[in-house]
Design a protein around this motif. Sequence first.
Motif, PDB file in Angstrom:
ATOM      1  N   ASN A 106      -7.024   5.921   4.570  1.00 59.26           N
ATOM      2  CA  ASN A 106      -7.664   5.395   3.449  1.00 59.26           C
ATOM      3  C   ASN A 106      -9.365   5.605   3.504  1.00 59.26           C
ATOM      4  OD1 ASN A 106      -5.367   4.708   1.776  1.00 59.26           O
ATOM      5  ND2 ASN A 106      -5.156   3.270   3.521  1.00 59.26           N
ATOM      6  N   THR A 119      -5.889   0.134  14.037  1.00 56.73           N
ATOM      7  CA  THR A 119      -6.376  -0.303  12.792  1.00 56.73           C
ATOM      8  C   THR A 119      -6.175   0.630  11.804  1.00 56.73           C
ATOM      9  OG1 THR A 119      -8.548   0.024  13.323  1.00 56.73           O
ATOM     10  CG2 THR A 119      -7.561  -2.004  14.201  1.00 56.73           C
ATOM     11  N   ILE A 168      -3.931   0.166   8.254  1.00 56.24           N
ATOM     12  CA  ILE A 168      -3.956  -0.830   7.763  1.00 56.24           C
ATOM     13  C   ILE A 168      -4.340  -0.872   6.214  1.00 56.24           C
ATOM     14  CG2 ILE A 168      -4.551  -3.183   7.529  1.00 56.24           C
ATOM     15  CD1 ILE A 168      -4.903  -3.255  10.734  1.00 56.24           C
ATOM     16  N   VAL A 169      -3.608  -0.990   5.226  1.00 55.63           N
ATOM     17  CA  VAL A 169      -4.209  -0.522   3.767  1.00 55.63           C
ATOM     18  C   VAL A 169      -4.850  -1.633   3.163  1.00 55.63           C
ATOM     19  CG1 VAL A 169      -3.085  -0.301   1.508  1.00 55.63           C
ATOM     20  CG2 VAL A 169      -1.871   0.504   3.405  1.00 55.63           C
ATOM     21  N   ASP A 170      -4.686  -2.791   3.517  1.00 55.15           N
ATOM     22  CA  ASP A 170      -5.647  -3.856   2.648  1.00 55.15           C
ATOM     23  C   ASP A 170      -6.914  -3.806   3.553  1.00 55.15           C
ATOM     24  OD1 ASP A 170      -6.830  -6.816   3.061  1.00 55.15           O
ATOM     25  OD2 ASP A 170      -5.904  -6.529   1.213  1.00 55.15           O
ATOM     26  N   PRO A 171      -8.056  -3.726   2.635  1.00 57.93           N
ATOM     27  CA  PRO A 171      -9.364  -3.288   3.221  1.00 57.93           C
ATOM     28  C   PRO A 171     -10.029  -4.526   3.981  1.00 57.93           C
ATOM     29  CG  PRO A 171      -9.410  -2.818   0.830  1.00 57.93           C
ATOM     30  CD  PRO A 171      -8.066  -3.324   1.052  1.00 57.93           C
ATOM     31  N   GLY A 172      -9.545  -5.954   3.452  1.00 56.65           N
ATOM     32  CA  GLY A 172     -10.157  -6.904   4.406  1.00 56.65           C
ATOM     33  C   GLY A 172      -9.504  -7.027   5.694  1.00 56.65           C
ATOM     34  N   GLU A 173      -8.061  -6.823   5.548  1.00 55.17           N
ATOM     35  CA  GLU A 173      -7.150  -7.104   6.735  1.00 55.17           C
ATOM     36  C   GLU A 173      -7.652  -6.014   7.737  1.00 55.17           C
ATOM     37  OE1 GLU A 173      -2.740  -7.063   8.251  1.00 55.17           O
ATOM     38  OE2 GLU A 173      -3.216  -6.660   6.117  1.00 55.17           O
ATOM     39  N   LYS A 174      -8.169  -4.893   7.310  1.00 51.01           N
ATOM     40  CA  LYS A 174      -8.382  -3.681   8.192  1.00 51.01           C
ATOM     41  C   LYS A 174      -9.602  -4.070   8.712  1.00 51.01           C
ATOM     42  CE  LYS A 174      -9.079   1.169   8.429  1.00 51.01           C
ATOM     43  NZ  LYS A 174      -8.934   2.454   7.477  1.00 51.01           N
ATOM     44  N   ARG A 175     -10.686  -4.496   7.957  1.00 54.16           N
ATOM     45  CA  ARG A 175     -11.812  -4.735   8.593  1.00 54.16           C
ATOM     46  C   ARG A 175     -11.933  -5.944   9.718  1.00 54.16           C
ATOM     47  NH1 ARG A 175     -13.881  -6.690   4.352  1.00 54.16           N
ATOM     48  NH2 ARG A 175     -13.708  -9.180   5.072  1.00 54.16           N
ATOM     49  N   ARG A 176     -11.079  -6.534   9.380  1.00 53.57           N
ATOM     50  CA  ARG A 176     -10.930  -7.932  10.396  1.00 53.57           C
ATOM     51  C   ARG A 176     -10.312  -7.196  11.715  1.00 53.57           C
ATOM     52  NH1 ARG A 176     -10.119 -10.711   5.528  1.00 53.57           N
ATOM     53  NH2 ARG A 176      -7.909 -10.415   5.549  1.00 53.57           N
TER      54      ARG A 176
END
Length: 367
Positions: A256, A182, A185-193
């Motif tokens: 990131n 994980t 993953i650049v997008d913070p929301g996608e990474k959190r999920r």
Amino acid sequence: MTDVTDLIGTSLDALDTPSLIVDLDIMERNVARIVDACAAGGVSWRPHCKSHKSPDVARLQIAGGAIGITCAKLSEAEMLVDAGIPDILIANQIVGPIKLDRLMRLHSRADIAVAVDSIENVTQLARAANASGVRLRVLIEVDTGTARAGVLPGEPVLALARVIGGFGSLDLAGLMTWEGHTTRIVDPGEKRRAIEQAVGAVVASAQLCRDAGISIRIVSCGGTGTFQTSTMISGITEIQAGGGIFGDVRYRTIYNVPVEYALTVLSTVISRPTPTRIIADAGKKAMSTDAGMPLPLDVPDVKRVGFSAEHARIELNAPHAAPLIGEHIRFVVGYADTTMHLHSEIFAVRGRRIEHVWLIPAAARLR
């Protein structure tokens, strides 16, 4: 030959190059970020020492609130026990008679836990522990998507837990995972999920074991690339984030993570063949380039950087007279984990003054 500890109290200018440097003010802020996240999530901190391999740094982490230390290598655990640190998780499989013998001897001196992911390894450990008259803590490593070591979540975890329960010489202390897939993953929301899904699988596996009457005390996960989320997931008891105390290029630009650059390599400019080229004396033997490209500090208008075995090459976009031959350049380390073992000590500085010299024992570097 000068004892490196004689340099304590002197300026950075007293150092020969290449030298590995950590900025104490920055490192302390990075430590505080991780400790604060653990406190907010109500989880314990058991930092990985593979990023520093130093008993002095491990003691600093314990003083900062860590409950124990995580290791990748048996040699790291031996080094830490020699330094008086008694509570250690080896987040790796210990296999074969040579290492099993070392593990049993180490267990007589400290509280050691090891990762397991197979019946074969469990059986080896149980026999060795029984022969030594000890009860060894083990954690089942769960593959939650990284596709490295580990058993799959759910029923495979429960099945291995039941096998472990059949050996009186083993104590199933818990489960662990590394949600490494994980981290990029650049997008913070996608990474959190993605982190929540991966870590949720090990939490659910722990509950499955408990529902079957098997005690699970520890649920461990979380590196620097994920700690901001993993510390907040219910059911996690501890995280292993360690390298973030140094805040290297990999963590900042690839993972990131908002950590600051604390670890650098001090280098000397040895050649200026053209006004747009700088050659320094720190190459791949002083800092790795495999997982993050080192970043020169305070050099204007950098076009690109390259490294050979013994040299750093900095190309500038426009001619500059500075830095001059003989002057120092500091490179932010690309990745601490694959740089640390190249050095025998870390010079800890505050401002430009050397405050500590932290040794990296040679015996801790490989096995």
